[in-house]
Write a protein that holds these residues in place. Structure first.
Motif, PDB file in Angstrom:
ATOM      1  N   GLY A 158      36.227  40.626  33.733  1.00 24.18           N
ATOM      2  CA  GLY A 158      36.627  39.192  34.047  1.00 24.18           C
ATOM      3  C   GLY A 158      35.590  38.031  33.860  1.00 24.18           C
ATOM      4  N   MET A 159      34.241  38.414  33.702  1.00 22.05           N
ATOM      5  CA  MET A 159      33.150  37.271  33.305  1.00 22.05           C
ATOM      6  C   MET A 159      33.163  37.354  31.661  1.00 22.05           C
ATOM      7  SD  MET A 159      30.260  38.354  35.906  1.00 22.05           S
ATOM      8  CE  MET A 159      28.879  37.578  35.511  1.00 22.05           C
ATOM      9  N   GLN A 160      33.422  38.403  31.164  1.00 21.15           N
ATOM     10  CA  GLN A 160      33.478  38.453  29.478  1.00 21.15           C
ATOM     11  C   GLN A 160      34.628  37.606  29.335  1.00 21.15           C
ATOM     12  OE1 GLN A 160      33.023  42.147  27.926  1.00 21.15           O
ATOM     13  NE2 GLN A 160      31.148  42.596  29.134  1.00 21.15           N
ATOM     14  N   ARG A 161      35.794  37.776  29.764  1.00 19.82           N
ATOM     15  CA  ARG A 161      37.022  37.202  29.497  1.00 19.82           C
ATOM     16  C   ARG A 161      36.675  35.598  29.584  1.00 19.82           C
ATOM     17  NH1 ARG A 161      41.467  39.845  28.668  1.00 19.82           N
ATOM     18  NH2 ARG A 161      40.028  41.430  28.691  1.00 19.82           N
ATOM     19  N   ARG A 162      35.788  35.082  30.778  1.00 22.47           N
ATOM     20  CA  ARG A 162      35.556  33.728  30.879  1.00 22.47           C
ATOM     21  C   ARG A 162      34.710  32.977  29.777  1.00 22.47           C
ATOM     22  NH1 ARG A 162      34.453  34.875  36.861  1.00 22.47           N
ATOM     23  NH2 ARG A 162      32.943  33.397  36.590  1.00 22.47           N
ATOM     24  N   VAL A 163      33.807  34.136  29.322  1.00 24.60           N
ATOM     25  CA  VAL A 163      32.974  33.702  28.108  1.00 24.60           C
ATOM     26  C   VAL A 163      33.954  33.413  26.789  1.00 24.60           C
ATOM     27  CG1 VAL A 163      31.054  34.067  26.451  1.00 24.60           C
ATOM     28  CG2 VAL A 163      31.258  34.971  28.787  1.00 24.60           C
ATOM     29  N   GLU A 164      34.752  34.152  26.658  1.00 25.02           N
ATOM     30  CA  GLU A 164      35.776  34.147  25.596  1.00 25.02           C
ATOM     31  C   GLU A 164      36.409  32.603  25.838  1.00 25.02           C
ATOM     32  OE1 GLU A 164      36.543  36.091  23.019  1.00 25.02           O
ATOM     33  OE2 GLU A 164      35.672  38.000  23.696  1.00 25.02           O
ATOM     34  N   GLU A 180      47.734  37.450  26.078  1.00 27.57           N
ATOM     35  CA  GLU A 180      47.768  38.583  26.838  1.00 27.57           C
ATOM     36  C   GLU A 180      46.269  38.449  27.744  1.00 27.57           C
ATOM     37  OE1 GLU A 180      50.132  41.284  27.500  1.00 27.57           O
ATOM     38  OE2 GLU A 180      51.516  40.735  26.011  1.00 27.57           O
ATOM     39  N   PRO A 181      45.806  37.341  28.370  1.00 30.13           N
ATOM     40  CA  PRO A 181      44.561  37.124  28.598  1.00 30.13           C
ATOM     41  C   PRO A 181      43.979  38.103  29.870  1.00 30.13           C
ATOM     42  CG  PRO A 181      45.750  35.218  29.442  1.00 30.13           C
ATOM     43  CD  PRO A 181      46.825  36.223  28.570  1.00 30.13           C
ATOM     44  N   THR A 182      44.773  38.576  30.601  1.00 28.51           N
ATOM     45  CA  THR A 182      44.515  39.370  31.790  1.00 28.51           C
ATOM     46  C   THR A 182      44.446  40.857  31.339  1.00 28.51           C
ATOM     47  OG1 THR A 182      46.482  39.286  32.630  1.00 28.51           O
ATOM     48  CG2 THR A 182      45.201  37.463  33.246  1.00 28.51           C
ATOM     49  N   THR A 183      44.831  41.523  30.166  1.00 30.61           N
ATOM     50  CA  THR A 183      44.921  42.756  29.962  1.00 30.61           C
ATOM     51  C   THR A 183      43.591  43.486  30.202  1.00 30.61           C
ATOM     52  OG1 THR A 183      46.506  42.444  28.273  1.00 30.61           O
ATOM     53  CG2 THR A 183      45.503  44.308  28.107  1.00 30.61           C
ATOM     54  N   GLY A 184      43.330  44.345  31.282  1.00 33.66           N
ATOM     55  CA  GLY A 184      42.430  45.187  31.534  1.00 33.66           C
ATOM     56  C   GLY A 184      41.702  44.662  32.621  1.00 33.66           C
ATOM     57  N   LEU A 185      42.233  43.514  33.036  1.00 31.30           N
ATOM     58  CA  LEU A 185      41.351  42.794  34.416  1.00 31.30           C
ATOM     59  C   LEU A 185      42.066  43.478  35.580  1.00 31.30           C
ATOM     60  CD1 LEU A 185      40.834  39.046  33.262  1.00 31.30           C
ATOM     61  CD2 LEU A 185      39.268  41.074  32.561  1.00 31.30           C
ATOM     62  N   ASP A 186      40.988  43.439  36.647  1.00 26.07           N
ATOM     63  CA  ASP A 186      41.604  43.807  37.931  1.00 26.07           C
ATOM     64  C   ASP A 186      42.157  42.602  38.464  1.00 26.07           C
ATOM     65  OD1 ASP A 186      39.457  42.103  39.625  1.00 26.07           O
ATOM     66  OD2 ASP A 186      38.181  43.644  38.968  1.00 26.07           O
ATOM     67  N   PRO A 187      42.982  42.872  39.834  1.00 26.16           N
ATOM     68  CA  PRO A 187      43.815  41.737  40.205  1.00 26.16           C
ATOM     69  C   PRO A 187      42.612  40.663  40.731  1.00 26.16           C
ATOM     70  CG  PRO A 187      44.328  43.800  41.133  1.00 26.16           C
ATOM     71  CD  PRO A 187      43.285  44.094  40.343  1.00 26.16           C
ATOM     72  N   GLY A 188      41.586  40.593  41.417  1.00 29.02           N
ATOM     73  CA  GLY A 188      40.818  39.752  41.421  1.00 29.02           C
ATOM     74  C   GLY A 188      40.420  38.790  40.289  1.00 29.02           C
ATOM     75  N   ALA A 189      40.029  39.299  39.330  1.00 31.01           N
ATOM     76  CA  ALA A 189      39.855  38.632  38.123  1.00 31.01           C
ATOM     77  C   ALA A 189      40.794  38.052  37.372  1.00 31.01           C
ATOM     78  CB  ALA A 189      38.974  39.761  37.170  1.00 31.01           C
ATOM     79  N   ARG A 190      42.017  38.633  37.516  1.00 31.93           N
ATOM     80  CA  ARG A 190      43.326  38.010  37.074  1.00 31.93           C
ATOM     81  C   ARG A 190      43.476  36.367  37.830  1.00 31.93           C
ATOM     82  NH1 ARG A 190      47.909  42.769  35.828  1.00 31.93           N
ATOM     83  NH2 ARG A 190      46.752  43.523  34.185  1.00 31.93           N
ATOM     84  N   LEU A 193      41.067  33.881  36.486  1.00 28.83           N
ATOM     85  CA  LEU A 193      41.435  33.548  35.307  1.00 28.83           C
ATOM     86  C   LEU A 193      42.517  32.515  35.532  1.00 28.83           C
ATOM     87  CD1 LEU A 193      40.433  34.392  32.435  1.00 28.83           C
ATOM     88  CD2 LEU A 193      42.962  34.939  32.171  1.00 28.83           C
ATOM     89  N   TRP A 194      43.636  32.963  36.225  1.00 28.67           N
ATOM     90  CA  TRP A 194      44.462  31.801  36.512  1.00 28.67           C
ATOM     91  C   TRP A 194      44.389  30.489  36.981  1.00 28.67           C
ATOM     92  CZ3 TRP A 194      49.498  31.399  34.139  1.00 28.67           C
ATOM     93  CH2 TRP A 194      49.777  32.494  33.460  1.00 28.67           C
TER      94      TRP A 194
END
Ligand code: ADP
Length: 340
Positions: A158-164, A180-190, A193-194
């Motif tokens: 989730g943090m890596q996706r936030r760096v993206e 598809e920004p939440t692919t591979g993220l757990d529900p909390g990280a999803r 991100l939203w």
């Protein structure tokens, strides 16, 4: 059930979206790969500071559309204009107005979050104290300022996706495109991100376009375009789209679903179909219909449910088939895991 053949006409952009100076305007967009048509002429607008979803099953054309909007690929026909710039005629200028977050990782895991953004800034002509200030601002925005000097490889997914996300936003784009920004993220990280996407929309007035194949994510968008086999089958807010079905969805489990569906059609003159071995009906005041149908066919019905329509029901209503012809890949994976 007969598929709604007038779906495309229904899905035409509503007049108010044309009037409101759209930030993105897509008209009659067509894309063909050799002899395969991936986009069959789609039109829609996105308004400024809107969280807009492109929802569709695999193969519906989301990635193709995403690649055209992000100027990676020219369409075969039609136009796409973002912030007044045409994706085909002005791609270089347009790229300064959009931030793009692809599914594949683009940050360097061996560098720190700060270093990744520093290099990205140089690509956009940002330097020195102005760049430093912007990096700190954007890392604060995505909640990572305290981890700025840590290598990205030490971050959670989730943090890596936030760096993206920070990388895509560094140059102050008016439009952020996310595949598809939440692919591979757990529900909390999803969820997180939203939350960031909503903050971007509300506080920075960024228009956010998200492709997704997940209904629960689509429900979080302000408006949605639903794609199927390269066509736009629905366009509107999630509430508008589900309200349009105008009633309840009833599912009946029966000994012989085909025979029961036929009997219901004859007796009640309603459109009953068989889907996944259940009889499915869309009907006003479902709770009133239930006693009638149970009484009419004693012993035939084993179980039943009545519920409000979902976005999947909108998809079925417009196309005549399920969103997933098979189980979604994510579900398959989690089921497999549970077996071990
Ligand atoms: P989605 O992202 O919704 O899964 P895509 O845009 O990837 O959909 O694909 C739309 C259609 O175009 C599919 O039928 C797919 O097989 C086809 N397609 C996608 N990329 C290519 C390609 N490079 N060459 C040929 N066909 C392609």
């Amino acid at each position: 059930m007969t598929p709604n053949t007038s779906a495309i006409e229904h899905a035409a952009p509503e007049p108010q979206s044309l009037a409101a100076n759209p930030i993105i305007s897509v008209r009659d967009l067509v894309h063909r790969y050799q002899n395969r048509t991936a986009l069959g002429g789609i039109s829609f607008d996105v308004r400024p500071a809107e969280l807009f979803g492109l929802l569709g099953p695999n193969g519906s054309g989301k990635t193709t559309l995403f690649r055209i909007l992000s100027t990676l690929m020219a369409p075969s026909a039609g136009t796409a204009v973002i912030a007044g710039l045409n994706v085909v005629r002005d791609p270089a200028e347009l790229r300064r107005h959009i931030g793009v977050v692809f599914q594949a990782q683009s940050v360097d895991p061996k560098l720190t979050a700060y270093e990744n953004l520093w290099h990205q800034g140089h690509l956009y002509g940002l330097h020195g104290p102005a760049l430093k200030a912007r990096i700190e601002e954007i890392l604060t925005r995505v909640g990572l300022l305290d981890r700025a000097q840590d290598r990205v490889e030490s971050f959670s997914g989730g943090m890596q996706r936030r760096v993206e996300l920070a990388k895509g936003l560094l140059h102050h784009p008016e439009v952020l495109l996310l595949d598809e920004p939440t692919t591979g993220l757990d529900p909390g990280a999803r969820r997180d991100l939203w939350q960031y996407l909503r903050v971007l929309r509300d506080q920075e007035h960024v228009s956010v376009i998200v492709t997704t194949h997940l209904m629960e994510e689509a429900e979080r968008c302000d408006r949605l375009a639903i794609l199927n086999e390269g066509k736009l089958v629905a366009l509107g807010t999630p509430e508008e789209l589900t309200r349009e079905i105008g009633g309840d969805v009833i599912l009946l489990e029966a000994r012989d679903p085909e025979a029961l569906a036929e009997q219901i059609r004859t007796r009640f003159h309603v459109d009953a179909t068989v889907m996944d071995a259940n009889v499915r009906l869309e009907i006003e005041n479902g709770h009133r219909f239930i006693p009638d149908v149970v009484e009419a066919f004693p012993g035939e019905i084993h179980a039943l449910s009545v519920r409000k329509p979902t976005l999947e029901d909108v998809f079925i209503h417009r196309t005549g088939h399920r969103f997933w012809n098979e189980e979604p890949a994510d579900e398959k994976k989690s089921k497999k895991k549970k077996k071990h």
